[in-house]
Design an enzyme around this catalytic site. Structure first.
Site, PDB file in Angstrom:
ATOM      1  N   TYR A 162      -2.740  -9.558  16.986  1.00 28.97           N
ATOM      2  CA  TYR A 162      -2.455  -8.708  15.785  1.00 28.97           C
ATOM      3  C   TYR A 162      -3.606  -7.902  15.710  1.00 28.97           C
ATOM      4  O   TYR A 162      -3.362  -6.243  15.573  1.00 28.97           O
ATOM      5  CB  TYR A 162      -2.749  -8.899  14.285  1.00 28.97           C
ATOM      6  CG  TYR A 162      -3.113  -8.257  13.782  1.00 28.97           C
ATOM      7  CD1 TYR A 162      -1.328  -7.782  12.979  1.00 28.97           C
ATOM      8  CD2 TYR A 162      -3.382  -8.429  11.853  1.00 28.97           C
ATOM      9  CE1 TYR A 162      -1.926  -6.954  11.754  1.00 28.97           C
ATOM     10  CE2 TYR A 162      -3.518  -7.516  10.444  1.00 28.97           C
ATOM     11  CZ  TYR A 162      -3.095  -6.493  10.685  1.00 28.97           C
ATOM     12  OH  TYR A 162      -2.366  -5.367   9.939  1.00 28.97           O
ATOM     13  N   ILE A 177       1.004  -1.386  -0.246  1.00 35.01           N
ATOM     14  CA  ILE A 177      -0.077  -0.060   0.094  1.00 35.01           C
ATOM     15  C   ILE A 177       1.235   1.252   0.163  1.00 35.01           C
ATOM     16  O   ILE A 177       0.604   1.645  -0.338  1.00 35.01           O
ATOM     17  CB  ILE A 177      -1.141  -0.846   1.127  1.00 35.01           C
ATOM     18  CG1 ILE A 177      -1.621  -1.655   0.828  1.00 35.01           C
ATOM     19  CG2 ILE A 177      -2.144   1.176   0.973  1.00 35.01           C
ATOM     20  CD1 ILE A 177      -3.241  -1.644   2.679  1.00 35.01           C
TER      21      ILE A 177
END
Ligand code: UDP
Length: 340
Positions: free
Chosen positions: A149, A12
């Site tokens: 996470y 990204i």
């Protein structure tokens, strides 16, 4: 503007760098190439308004210098990908929490705006569909590694809000939902590049579980456009936004569509979760974002549907050079502390 992207050689980050250069800005990136790669920025490295630093954001003096030179920071550096998280939980937690702490602390010295990239994982296994920014987060127990996470990114969000409230640091938080597109690698478990590669090689397409779980995929171009527009909006400061698409697809159907678009003969192979990840692995059943909030503020709408997204990834994978080829003139040691 001078803009810093942490994790700027990631999938990204590299698309964002390209977009910002196109908008006329000067772009600085820092990346330790843990999940990013130099190939992602190879086409930008000679641009006169682009500067790269191959190092970790944990190198505080260096990161401080970069933050100081910039007006705006996109904080994208993180340990991402479910496979990586299951395999390296200590690295995941430390990178995500310490890294964000360092960036926020440095940005706070001169109150530079920080856009913090979070993830749809923070919603965890919530049953309420679609996921809205104000919803409760439903995470699993701490002994199951995969939740570290989500939890580490939720801590990042708490920390960003804390800096905003207590120290008046301008922060914007974005929760990204299954961003895909050219240059994404399947190496860390991401499903679309994995399926496309398998289909192009006529290998079995590995659908985990029974494939009835669903996701919504967003093209990276739509994501970087939204990131930039949010960063320019005063009203976005101190807010959290979903960025995603609401076109839902089951993973089994995704496999079938990839196979059709790639004109492949691959069989579909169902792989039990415990084989794919670890014993007791819990997958999200459905993950759909409520995108009304970002739509209202910046008029956001995904411009690419799933068909177009799969086509663009198939096209990219058909035409890309084998990974590593472009780097043959640079050893990895040379890259570890390179600047350019
Ligand atoms: N998945 C799959 N086969 C693969 C990789 C992933 O079936 O080779 C599934 C995975 O279990 C999940 C979905 O595809 O249900 C999306 O996985 P990904 O890791 O891309 O993102 P997630 O949504 O889990 O963050």
């Amino acid at each position: 503007m001078n803009i810093l992207i942490t994790g700027g050689a990631g999938f990204i980050g590299s698309h964002l760098a390209e977009y910002l250069l196109h908008q006329g800005h000067r772009v600085f990136i820092i990346d330790n190439l843990s999940t990013g790669s130099f190939e992602n920025i190879l086409h930008l490295k000679n641009h006169e308004r682009f500067q790269y630093t191959i190092d970790s954001i944990m190198n505080v003096p260096l990161t401080a210098e970069l933050v100081d030179r910039c007006d705006l920071v996109f904080h994208l550096a993180a340990a991402v990908g479910v496979k990586l998280i299951v395999e390296s939980p200590v690295y995941t937690i430390e990178t995500n929490v310490k890294g964000t702490e360092i960036v926020l602390d440095l940005a706070n010295k001169k109150k530079k705006t920080v856009v913090v990239a979070s993830t749809s994982e923070v919603y965890g296994k919530a049953n309420k569909i679609p996921f809205s920014e104000d919803d409760d987060l439903v995470l699993g127990p701490t002994h199951k590694g995969r939740w570290s996470y989500a939890c580490s990114k939720a801590v990042d969000e708490f920390l960003a809000f804390a800096y905003q409230r207590e120290k008046r640091l301008p922060v914007i938080i974005v929760r990204l939902f299954n961003t895909v597109g050219p240059r994404q690698t399947g190496q860390y478990g991401m499903v679309l590049p994995t399926f496309v590669k398998q289909a192009l090689q006529n290998c079995p397409i590995t659908v985990y579980g029974d494939g009835s779980q669903s996701r919504c995929f967003t093209h990276v171009n739509d994501v970087v456009d939204a990131l930039y527009k949010l960063a320019l909006k005063k009203e976005a400061i101190g807010q959290v936004f979903n960025i995603g698409s609401d076109e839902e697809v089951t993973i089994r159907n995704l496999a079938e569509r990839v196979r059709a678009i790639a004109c492949s003969n691959s069989p579909i192979q169902f792989v039990p979760y415990e084989e794919a990840y670890e014993e007791g692995f819990e997958d999200m059943r459905r993950r759909i974002p409520d995108i009304r909030k970002i739509q209202q503020l910046i008029g956001y709408r995904p411009t690419q549907n799933l068909e177009q997204i799969i086509e663009s990834v198939v096209h990219f994978c058909r035409n890309c050079t084998a990974p590593g080829q472009e780097l043959s003139y640079l050893g990895s040691e040379d890259l570890r502390s390179a600047t350019g």
